[in-house]
Design an enzyme around this catalytic site. Structure first.
Site, short mmCIF file in Angstrom:
data_model
loop_
_atom_site.label_atom_id
_atom_site.label_comp_id
_atom_site.label_asym_id
_atom_site.label_seq_id
_atom_site.Cartn_x
_atom_site.Cartn_y
_atom_site.Cartn_z
N HIS A 139 0.84 -1.20 0.00
CA HIS A 139 0.00 0.00 0.00
C HIS A 139 0.87 1.26 0.00
O HIS A 139 2.02 1.22 0.46
CB HIS A 139 -0.87 0.05 1.27
CG HIS A 139 -2.00 -0.93 1.28
ND1 HIS A 139 -2.20 -1.82 2.30
CD2 HIS A 139 -3.02 -1.14 0.40
CE1 HIS A 139 -3.30 -2.54 2.07
NE2 HIS A 139 -3.81 -2.15 0.91
N CYS B 64 -2.44 0.26 9.64
CA CYS B 64 -3.46 -0.73 9.25
C CYS B 64 -4.38 -1.11 10.39
O CYS B 64 -5.52 -1.52 10.16
CB CYS B 64 -2.81 -2.02 8.76
SG CYS B 64 -1.26 -1.80 7.93
C1 CIR Z 1 -3.36 -7.72 3.31
O1 CIR Z 1 -2.55 -8.21 2.52
O2 CIR Z 1 -4.38 -7.15 2.92
C2 CIR Z 1 -3.08 -7.82 4.79
N1 CIR Z 1 -2.38 -9.02 5.05
C3 CIR Z 1 -2.27 -6.63 5.27
C4 CIR Z 1 -3.02 -5.34 5.18
C5 CIR Z 1 -2.24 -4.18 5.67
N2 CIR Z 1 -3.01 -3.00 5.62
C6 CIR Z 1 -2.54 -1.77 5.40
O3 CIR Z 1 -1.37 -1.61 5.06
N3 CIR Z 1 -3.38 -0.76 5.48
#
Ligand code: CIR
Length: 260
Positions: A168, A255
């Site tokens: 992201h 996150c």
């Molecule tokens: C994913 O791959 O969607 C999750 N394992 C990690 C999400 C992390 N979220 C973020 O950076 N906002």
């Protein structure tokens, strides 16, 4: 005067459940341990609360291994919230699960209806604009639909690019105050932060770039001493949280919460 870009009264978090071991990851570097993850999560919530904010703590969702990464489900602005449309198919159902909590906090709740996709991790709200990185999870149609929605509230979206191989946009940057961004060199090199003061994460500590400024604190992942020292010297009050297990799922400090 308080600055709405980092002054918050509330946050929403969700505890990880047993299924977190099945969370998405770009590369398998080991299975996350729920016990240590829960401890780290509790420290994170405590840090948010220590600033005086109310934290709405949601129950784990076993059907959604990545549901602890609540940031990706919504964009929370002072005027209203926008439900996202995750690009990861296994995460699509997390959005509906977030609706009751957001309805309790917002009168104006909108949604990205598609066909595009967008995840909250690709969105950096700076106060003067909203930067959205196109990535494997966020496409042009998703950015365009968000742009249309938030323009009703007076916000301007600027589309930028999340570097290849980076999950992201905010994996690689954080807002520290209205003028200052913490960023990896690889992201800042794209020129997307022209006009801001940029603090570069020291070489080898790229994983420290995903921090959050939350009221008086900068909350960052533990284990990155040069970044912590740089932020301390720049006058920020730093709190470090164990992120080793979330990092196995490509997750970091931003996150784990929705902040508003
Ligand atoms: C994913 O791959 O969607 C999750 N394992 C990690 C999400 C992390 N979220 C973020 O950076 N906002």
């Amino acid at each position: 005067m308080t600055d709405p870009t980092y002054q918050f009264t509330r946050a929403i978090t969700r505890r990880p459940g047993q299924s977190v071991i099945n969370g998405l990851r770009a590369e398998d570097i080991g299975t996350p341990d729920l016990g240590t993850m829960l401890k780290a999560h509790a420290s994170y919530v405590a840090a948010l609360k220590s600033t005086g904010a109310e934290v709405i703590e949601l129950e784990p969702l076993e059907n959604f291994p990545d549901a602890l990464f609540v940031e990706d489900t919504a964009l929370c602005l002072p005027q209203g919230a926008v439900l996202m449309r995750p690009g990861a198919p296994s995460r699509a159902g997390e959005v509906a699960e977030m609706v009751p909590a957001l309805r309790g906090c917002y009168d104006d709740l909108r949604e990205i209806s598609g066909p595009g996709h967008i995840e909250g991790g690709d969105i950096l709200v700076t106060g003067r604009e909203i930067l959205v990185g196109r990535s494997d999870r966020t496409d042009a149609a998703g950015v365009a639909e968000l742009s249309k929605i938030v323009s009703d509230w007076g916000h301007v979206v600027r589309e930028v690019v999340t570097p290849p191989g980076v999950l992201h946009f905010k994996t690689d940057c954080s807002l520290l105050d209205a003028e200052t961004i913490l960023s990896t060199k690889r992201l800042a090199a794209s020129g997307c932060f022209e006009g801001y003061r940029v603090l570069h994460v020291p070489e080898g500590e790229e994983a420290a770039a995903n921090a959050i400024r939350f009221n008086a604190l900068v909350i960052m992942a533990a284990g990155f001493p040069r970044t912590a020292e740089m932020l301390d010297r720049a006058g920020f009050d730093v709190v470090e949280i164990d992120n080793r297990d979330c990092a196995k799922l490509d997750g970091g400090m931003s996150c784990l919460s929705l902040r508003f």
